[in-house]
Design a protein around this motif. Structure first.
Motif, PDB file in Angstrom:
ATOM      1  N   GLN A 185      49.076  -5.760   4.592  1.00 54.69           N
ATOM      2  CA  GLN A 185      50.035  -5.971   5.664  1.00 54.69           C
ATOM      3  C   GLN A 185      50.567  -4.541   6.300  1.00 54.69           C
ATOM      4  N   ALA A 186      50.710  -4.508   7.326  1.00 57.95           N
ATOM      5  CA  ALA A 186      51.006  -3.101   8.195  1.00 57.95           C
ATOM      6  C   ALA A 186      51.902  -3.527   9.451  1.00 57.95           C
ATOM      7  N   VAL A 187      52.619  -2.506   9.718  1.00 57.12           N
ATOM      8  CA  VAL A 187      53.302  -2.771  11.186  1.00 57.12           C
ATOM      9  C   VAL A 187      52.861  -1.452  11.989  1.00 57.12           C
ATOM     10  N   VAL A 188      52.709  -1.654  13.273  1.00 61.72           N
ATOM     11  CA  VAL A 188      52.611  -0.242  14.435  1.00 61.72           C
ATOM     12  C   VAL A 188      53.646  -0.596  15.336  1.00 61.72           C
ATOM     13  N   ALA A 189      54.473   0.451  15.092  1.00 59.43           N
ATOM     14  CA  ALA A 189      55.576   0.343  16.173  1.00 59.43           C
ATOM     15  C   ALA A 189      55.469   1.647  17.207  1.00 59.43           C
ATOM     16  N   ARG A 190      55.587   1.299  18.354  1.00 62.02           N
ATOM     17  CA  ARG A 190      54.867   2.088  19.335  1.00 62.02           C
ATOM     18  C   ARG A 190      56.165   2.263  20.662  1.00 62.02           C
ATOM     19  N   GLU A 191      56.449   3.681  20.869  1.00 63.17           N
ATOM     20  CA  GLU A 191      57.397   3.824  21.855  1.00 63.17           C
ATOM     21  C   GLU A 191      58.660   3.208  21.783  1.00 63.17           C
ATOM     22  N   LEU A 192      59.300   3.377  20.209  1.00 64.17           N
ATOM     23  CA  LEU A 192      60.526   2.697  20.222  1.00 64.17           C
ATOM     24  C   LEU A 192      61.533   3.192  21.065  1.00 64.17           C
ATOM     25  N   THR A 193      62.360   2.377  21.434  1.00 63.36           N
ATOM     26  CA  THR A 193      63.625   2.442  22.474  1.00 63.36           C
ATOM     27  C   THR A 193      63.253   2.771  23.810  1.00 63.36           C
ATOM     28  N   LYS A 194      61.924   2.887  24.251  1.00 63.53           N
ATOM     29  CA  LYS A 194      61.491   3.086  25.404  1.00 63.53           C
ATOM     30  C   LYS A 194      61.012   1.862  26.041  1.00 63.53           C
ATOM     31  N   THR A 195      60.533   1.899  27.529  1.00 64.45           N
ATOM     32  CA  THR A 195      60.419   0.879  28.376  1.00 64.45           C
ATOM     33  C   THR A 195      59.209   0.072  27.818  1.00 64.45           C
ATOM     34  N   TRP A 196      58.354   0.761  27.246  1.00 65.29           N
ATOM     35  CA  TRP A 196      56.971  -0.008  26.879  1.00 65.29           C
ATOM     36  C   TRP A 196      57.018  -0.397  25.246  1.00 65.29           C
ATOM     37  N   GLU A 197      58.143  -0.320  24.737  1.00 67.39           N
ATOM     38  CA  GLU A 197      58.320  -0.675  23.184  1.00 67.39           C
ATOM     39  C   GLU A 197      57.380  -1.700  22.736  1.00 67.39           C
ATOM     40  N   THR A 198      56.823  -1.611  21.864  1.00 70.57           N
ATOM     41  CA  THR A 198      55.953  -2.893  21.169  1.00 70.57           C
ATOM     42  C   THR A 198      55.798  -2.567  19.791  1.00 70.57           C
ATOM     43  N   VAL A 199      55.804  -3.957  18.856  1.00 74.15           N
ATOM     44  CA  VAL A 199      56.124  -3.862  17.492  1.00 74.15           C
ATOM     45  C   VAL A 199      54.861  -4.752  16.980  1.00 74.15           C
ATOM     46  N   LEU A 200      54.007  -4.401  16.437  1.00 69.15           N
ATOM     47  CA  LEU A 200      52.743  -5.315  16.225  1.00 69.15           C
ATOM     48  C   LEU A 200      52.896  -5.525  14.509  1.00 69.15           C
ATOM     49  N   ARG A 209      41.939  -4.893  15.466  1.00 66.53           N
ATOM     50  CA  ARG A 209      41.434  -5.743  16.769  1.00 66.53           C
ATOM     51  C   ARG A 209      42.323  -5.686  17.916  1.00 66.53           C
ATOM     52  N   GLN A 210      43.667  -6.028  17.644  1.00 65.12           N
ATOM     53  CA  GLN A 210      44.773  -5.732  18.509  1.00 65.12           C
ATOM     54  C   GLN A 210      44.680  -4.670  19.478  1.00 65.12           C
ATOM     55  N   VAL A 211      44.557  -3.661  18.817  1.00 66.20           N
ATOM     56  CA  VAL A 211      44.692  -2.254  19.486  1.00 66.20           C
ATOM     57  C   VAL A 211      43.637  -1.737  19.882  1.00 66.20           C
ATOM     58  N   GLU A 212      42.491  -2.069  19.379  1.00 66.61           N
ATOM     59  CA  GLU A 212      41.021  -1.967  20.161  1.00 66.61           C
ATOM     60  C   GLU A 212      40.779  -2.703  21.166  1.00 66.61           C
ATOM     61  N   ALA A 213      41.416  -3.874  21.475  1.00 64.99           N
ATOM     62  CA  ALA A 213      41.510  -4.903  22.469  1.00 64.99           C
ATOM     63  C   ALA A 213      42.225  -4.440  23.706  1.00 64.99           C
ATOM     64  N   ASP A 214      43.421  -3.742  23.510  1.00 65.96           N
ATOM     65  CA  ASP A 214      44.171  -3.560  24.454  1.00 65.96           C
ATOM     66  C   ASP A 214      44.516  -1.986  24.638  1.00 65.96           C
ATOM     67  N   PRO A 215      44.152  -1.343  25.544  1.00 64.10           N
ATOM     68  CA  PRO A 215      44.234   0.342  25.955  1.00 64.10           C
ATOM     69  C   PRO A 215      45.785   0.560  25.888  1.00 64.10           C
ATOM     70  N   ASP A 216      46.694  -0.572  26.193  1.00 68.92           N
ATOM     71  CA  ASP A 216      48.024  -0.053  26.366  1.00 68.92           C
ATOM     72  C   ASP A 216      48.570   0.189  25.150  1.00 68.92           C
ATOM     73  N   GLN A 217      48.008  -0.402  23.984  1.00 70.47           N
ATOM     74  CA  GLN A 217      48.259  -0.218  22.546  1.00 70.47           C
ATOM     75  C   GLN A 217      47.933   0.930  21.904  1.00 70.47           C
ATOM     76  N   ARG A 218      47.324   1.792  22.689  1.00 69.76           N
ATOM     77  CA  ARG A 218      46.839   3.162  22.445  1.00 69.76           C
ATOM     78  C   ARG A 218      47.486   4.258  23.056  1.00 69.76           C
ATOM     79  N   ARG A 219      48.579   3.948  23.633  1.00 73.33           N
ATOM     80  CA  ARG A 219      49.505   4.862  24.584  1.00 73.33           C
ATOM     81  C   ARG A 219      50.832   5.115  23.726  1.00 73.33           C
TER      82      ARG A 219
END
Length: 284
Positions: A185-200, A209-219
């Protein structure tokens, strides 16, 4: 010259949302003689947003050793200095260690002005155990050393907290899935507190697979957290109970590798148990 020494204030600044700065941080930054900043342009813009005018001096990984004596001299002369990084709490995977230790050695007071931290922000929303965690910062950039570093952490029982850059996030997640197993089990927290914040959240294999399929999740900027390794199984009978079904479906070497991920037992021990079991089955 005053006999009173100044104070080095270690000041946390926002990791994204500029509304997260504390009132005390603003007061300290407005009142010190000098702000030692990782990037003076970035910090200048940040201070300008709050209407703060301050004298800035660059202190980063390439010049920190050279800058320390001058800052110590200022502090010993009675001036207060604030240390900031580009974002978050200084010294957490950021410059400042040499300055802080030099102040301590010189008897200069060092005082924290706490506030935002990407590590603590990520842990607070991860949904993983936070009573004990292990912060490892950035992994090595090259694949070989990175996998070696991960292998050294494979049996760590505490929640692991790592930082990663956008251009390496997919490769790093792939290495984690290979070393720890895709089911960890893992968690990928991206751009915390910013406009495009996501937590997978989810098993490593699914996150890859999620990060590979969505280029936005690699920014952006990333904090990656992994559940700690389960307690190691040591009893041979218990290990064979795991190995048995795997040997029915997989070659010996792969069965031992998968069993090592499940049980936390050494791979070479499981490999030998698998060989012994195979020999016993063939001889029956």
């Amino acid at each position: 010259m005053s006999n009173l020494q100044g104070t080095l204030f270690v000041v946390a600044t926002p990791i994204g949302n500029r509304g997260d700065i504390s009132q005390r941080a603003r007061e300290v930054l407005a009142g010190v003689a000098v702000v030692a900043a990782e990037d003076t342009r970035h910090t200048g813009q940040l201070l300008g947003h709050y209407g703060i005018q301050a004298r800035l001096v660059a202190v980063h990984e390439h010049n920190e050793t050279r800058q320390v004596p001058g800052l110590i001299q200022r502090l010993q002369g009675g001036e207060d200095v604030a240390l900031v990084s580009d974002a978050g709490t200084p010294l957490v995977s950021d410059p400042g260690y040499r300055l802080v230790t030099a102040c301590i050695d010189a008897g200069v007071r060092v005082s924290p002005v706490p506030g935002p931290s990407a590590v603590m922000a990520a842990l607070s929303v991860a949904g993983l155990p936070t009573d004990r965690f292990c912060f490892e910062g950035f992994l090595p950039a090259r694949p070989g050393p990175r996998r070696k570093a991960l292998a050294a952490l494979a049996s760590e029982p505490r929640t692991l907290v790592l930082l990663e850059a956008s251009h390496r996030i997919l490769a790093s997640l792939g290495d984690m899935a290979e070393v720890f197993g895709g089911e960890r089990q893992a968690v990928v927290a991206r751009e915390l507190t910013k406009t495009w914040e996501t937590v997978l959240r989810g098993p490593l294999a699914a996150l890859v697979r999620q990060v590979e399929a969505d280029p936005d999740q690699r920014r952006g900027e990333f904090v990656v957290m992994l559940a700690g390794a389960p307690p190691a199984v040591s009893d041979d009978a218990a290990l064979l109970a795991v190995l048995g079904p795997l040997l029915d479906e997989l070659p010996v070497k792969r069965a031992a590798r998968v069993a090592a991920r499940i049980t936390g037992a050494p791979r070479n021990r499981l490999y030998q148990l698998a060989l012994d079991q195979k020999a016993a089955d063939d001889g029956a």
